[in-house]
Structures are given as structure tokens and as C-alpha cells.
Scaffold this active site. Structure first.
Site, PDB file in Angstrom:
ATOM      1  N   ARG A  16       0.950  -1.211   0.001  1.00 54.12           N
ATOM      2  CA  ARG A  16      -0.045   0.112  -0.062  1.00 54.12           C
ATOM      3  C   ARG A  16       0.826   0.889  -0.072  1.00 54.12           C
ATOM      4  O   ARG A  16       1.799   1.333   0.549  1.00 54.12           O
ATOM      5  CB  ARG A  16      -0.993  -0.034   1.164  1.00 54.12           C
ATOM      6  CG  ARG A  16      -2.076  -1.069   1.044  1.00 54.12           C
ATOM      7  CD  ARG A  16      -3.201  -0.688   0.108  1.00 54.12           C
ATOM      8  NE  ARG A  16      -4.386  -1.566   0.310  1.00 54.12           N
ATOM      9  CZ  ARG A  16      -4.256  -2.782  -0.313  1.00 54.12           C
ATOM     10  NH1 ARG A  16      -3.488  -2.872  -1.453  1.00 54.12           N
ATOM     11  NH2 ARG A  16      -5.669  -3.383  -0.335  1.00 54.12           N
ATOM     12  N   GLU A  31      -4.529   7.467  -4.604  1.00 53.43           N
ATOM     13  CA  GLU A  31      -4.999   6.547  -5.858  1.00 53.43           C
ATOM     14  C   GLU A  31      -6.220   7.076  -6.506  1.00 53.43           C
ATOM     15  O   GLU A  31      -7.120   7.224  -5.532  1.00 53.43           O
ATOM     16  CB  GLU A  31      -4.966   5.142  -5.867  1.00 53.43           C
ATOM     17  CG  GLU A  31      -3.519   4.569  -5.288  1.00 53.43           C
ATOM     18  CD  GLU A  31      -3.422   3.210  -5.126  1.00 53.43           C
ATOM     19  OE1 GLU A  31      -4.380   2.349  -5.162  1.00 53.43           O
ATOM     20  OE2 GLU A  31      -2.425   2.930  -4.581  1.00 53.43           O
ATOM     21  N   HIS A  74      -1.782   0.347  -9.931  1.00 48.09           N
ATOM     22  CA  HIS A  74      -2.561  -0.782  -9.029  1.00 48.09           C
ATOM     23  C   HIS A  74      -3.142  -1.958  -9.552  1.00 48.09           C
ATOM     24  O   HIS A  74      -4.123  -2.132  -9.830  1.00 48.09           O
ATOM     25  CB  HIS A  74      -3.367  -0.103  -8.077  1.00 48.09           C
ATOM     26  CG  HIS A  74      -3.773  -0.900  -6.848  1.00 48.09           C
ATOM     27  ND1 HIS A  74      -3.912  -0.307  -5.702  1.00 48.09           N
ATOM     28  CD2 HIS A  74      -3.536  -2.144  -6.667  1.00 48.09           C
ATOM     29  CE1 HIS A  74      -4.176  -0.979  -4.436  1.00 48.09           C
ATOM     30  NE2 HIS A  74      -3.993  -2.417  -5.057  1.00 48.09           N
TER      31      HIS A  74
END
Ligand code: 8YV
Length: 326
Positions: free
Chosen positions: A237, A266, A285
Site C-alpha cells: 500500500r 490513488e 495498482h
């Protein structure tokens, strides 16, 4: 009476149809705003919630007084208030195992791409700038035979370490809350304190889950311990790494490069330096984002939800509300 399920992330058609056979389903597809009035209205009667990515707060739980189960289409559960869910006797389920190998592939993709400067050199061709055979200024560094330092040695960490040790003859170091004797035996991996690992590794690969303990685990001091030739990979993360400190370290040449699949914010803001630095490979991601694995994750999430709402033990529960101390 059929139990009611609210879905706030797109599900494959076959799985959505399956859920609809047994439950009353309200499907919001890809919902960016959990303040959406229709979503809030649906929540007020929901027994099950299925989705991922969005932050679920105590305030959202207050709006869902009947909620029994949340089934996340993710392995990471940092978006959920786990203690609060357990306190309210709400079952949280997640999707470990089915994404381990795909996410490990992504980790290795970043190791290879950063070491061999794949994006930067592919861009050279796209720009039409490959005019002569490349020289030292464009050389990368080897991956095989180097030292891979795993920060976190859970399922995904172990799968990356296995690729490194067995596929690339890498020496494996790891820092982890508990020792992993079976992996030490299988891969010759050696456990180190984090500081020692940072100082020794050619590649530092972060796979720890985000928690209060791991937030900004890799900051200015830790980056300063790394070799100036070392490469940082983060597939966990974004918040596990202090992004401002990382940008400074990359700009100052205190580390060689970074391969990042996750970011503090994000989607990564377009004006973030990370989106255009030559020594950064940034991916949006994509850790588990293959057709096969995303379907398997959705399958697992649907199965978990169905089992939990039928009073059975889900395949992959994250918390254990039934064993709550009074
Ligand atoms: C997904 C992930 O992107 O499983 C996780 O924890 O980070 C990824 O597989 C996730 O579902 C977020 O949408």
C-alpha cells in the site's frame, strides 16, 4: 424473506446472476461516492455488502443497522474498520490465496522493469530516439544472483521470494514479525532486522499490509540506510512508504530506482513527480488485475458472502465476531 445485498464494485455477469438467484441484490456497479443517496437508502436495509477499494467508516456502518457481513474483493483490509466491525458483530471476509501468484508476478515485473530500465528504454524507441547501439549510459543492472530483501514474508512475499531464489538464483533476506523456518529451509532465506535488510539488499520489496504499525514504515531514515545502487519495490500500500521522502531520495540519487504499483493517493495525481521520473516505474495498482485472478477474487467474495449470510463459515473470514469477548 430474501436477504438483501448491496454491491458497489462491478461483478462479472455470471456471478451477479448467481447472487441474484438467492438474494435481493442492488448493484451499483462502480460506485465512487459512498455518500450517494441511493446507495445510502439501499444500505439501510442491507444484510450484506460486497465491494472493494472504498473506505468504509463507522458512519457508513451506522447507516446499515441490519448489516451482517462485508465481503471484500481484496486481500488487503485496510479500507475497513476491523475492530469496529467485530464489536458490531459484523463478519468481514476477504480474498487471500487466489491472488497470491498474480500479485507476485507483478512484484517481479517491477523488479525486472526497474533493474533493466525497461520503460525508459522502450520510451526511447517510441520517441524514435534509437539511432545507434546503446551504451553505458543506458545499461541496467542484473537481477539474477543479487540480494532480494523482502519487507514482509506473508503469502505474497513468499511467492516473490520463491521466484527470486528458484528462478533467478537470488539470495533472500526477509524481515517479518515471525520467523519462517519452512521458507528458510526451502529458499535459504535469512531473517534480518529491517535496518540490516535495508543496508544489505539490492532490491527492497515491500509486501506488508497497511496498519498503524506499518504506516510510513519506509521513511527518510530507512531510505537513507539503503545502498545508492538499491531499488525499492512497493506492491503493498502506498502509505507504507513516505512518498515525499522517496521522491527526495530518488532525485538525490540516494537510491537507484523505484517500482511502484501503489501510491499514497490513488489514482496517482497527474502532477505527481512519480508519474514522470525516469528512474520510476509506476503502475496503476494492477497487482491482481488479470482476467483470471479478478474473476477468482470475485468468485471467492461471492462464495464468502453466500456462506456467511446462510449462517455457515465463509472460506476466508478476516475477523471472528462470534468469538468476541463480552
Ligand atoms: C485490488 C488489492 O486492487 O487485494 C488487494 O488488497 O490491493 C488488489 O487486489 C483491490 O481489490 C483494490 O480494489
Amino acid at each position: 424473506m430474501q436477504k438483501r445485498i448491496v454491491v458497489y464494485r462491478p461483478l462479472p455477469e455470471d456471478l451477479l446472476a448467481e447472487l441474484k438467484r438467492d438474494f435481493h441484490v442492488e448493484d451499483f456497479g462502480h460506485l465512487d461516492d459512498l455518500d450517494d443517496p441511493a446507495f445510502r437508502a439501499a444500505l439501510s436495509e442491507a444484510h450484506g455488502l460486497l465491494g472493494a477499494g472504498q473506505k468504509i467508516t463507522a458512519e457508513i456502518l451506522d447507516a446499515a443497522p441490519q448489516l451482517e457481513t462485508i465481503s471484500s474483493v481484496s486481500v488487503g483490509v485496510d479500507a475497513y474498520p476491523v475492530e469496529e466491525l467485530t464489536r458490531r458483530d459484523i463478519q468481514l471476509c476477504h480474498t487471500p490465496d487466489v491472488l497470491t501468484e498474480t500479485t507476485a508476478d507483478t512484484g517481479f515485473l517491477l523488479i525486472m522493469a526497474t533493474a533493466r530500465r525497461a520503460m525508459e528504454l522502450a520510451d526511447l524507441i517510441r520517441r524514435g530516439d534509437w539511432q545507434a547501439s546503446i551504451g553505458e549510459a543506458h545499461y541496467g543492472s542484473d537481477v539474477h544472483g543479487k540480494t532480494l530483501g523482502m519487507v514482509g514474508m506473508g503469502r505474497i512475499g513468499a511467492a516473490i521470494a520463491r521466484r527470486g531464489a528458484l528462478g533467478f538464483g537470488m539470495r533472500i533476506l526477509y524481515s517479518n514479525a515471525s520467523p519462517k523456518p519452512a521458507l528458510e529451509e526451502e529458499l535459504g532465506a535469512r531473517r534480518r532486522e529491517l535496518d540490516e535488510l535495508l543496508a544489505e539488499a539490492d532490491f527492497v520489496c515491500v509486501t506488508v499490509p497497511l496498519s498503524a504499525e506499518t504506516e510510513r514504515l519506509i521513511g527518510q531514515r530507512e531510505l537513507g540506510l539503503m545502498r545508492d545502487s538499491a531499488i525499492l519495490i512497493n506492491i503493498a500500500r502506498g502509505k507504507v512508504v513516505d512518498e515525499t521522502a522517496l521522491i527526495e531520495a530518488l532525485n538525490a540519487g540516494r537510491i537507484r530506482a523505484a517500482g511502484l504499483d501503489v501510491f499514497e493517493r490513488e489514482p496517482l495525481p497527474a502532477d505527481s513527480p512519480l508519474s514522470h521520473m525516469a528512474n520510476v516505474v509506476a503502475l496503476p495498482h494492477i497487482g491482481s488485475a488479470t482476467h483470471e485472478t479478478r474473476h477468482a477474487m470475485a468468485r471467492r467474495a461471492v462464495d464468502n458472502l453466500r456462506l456467511a449470510l446462510s449462517g455457515e463459515r465463509p472460506i476466508s473470514p478476516f475477523n471472528d465476531p462470534a468469538r468476541l469477548p463480552a
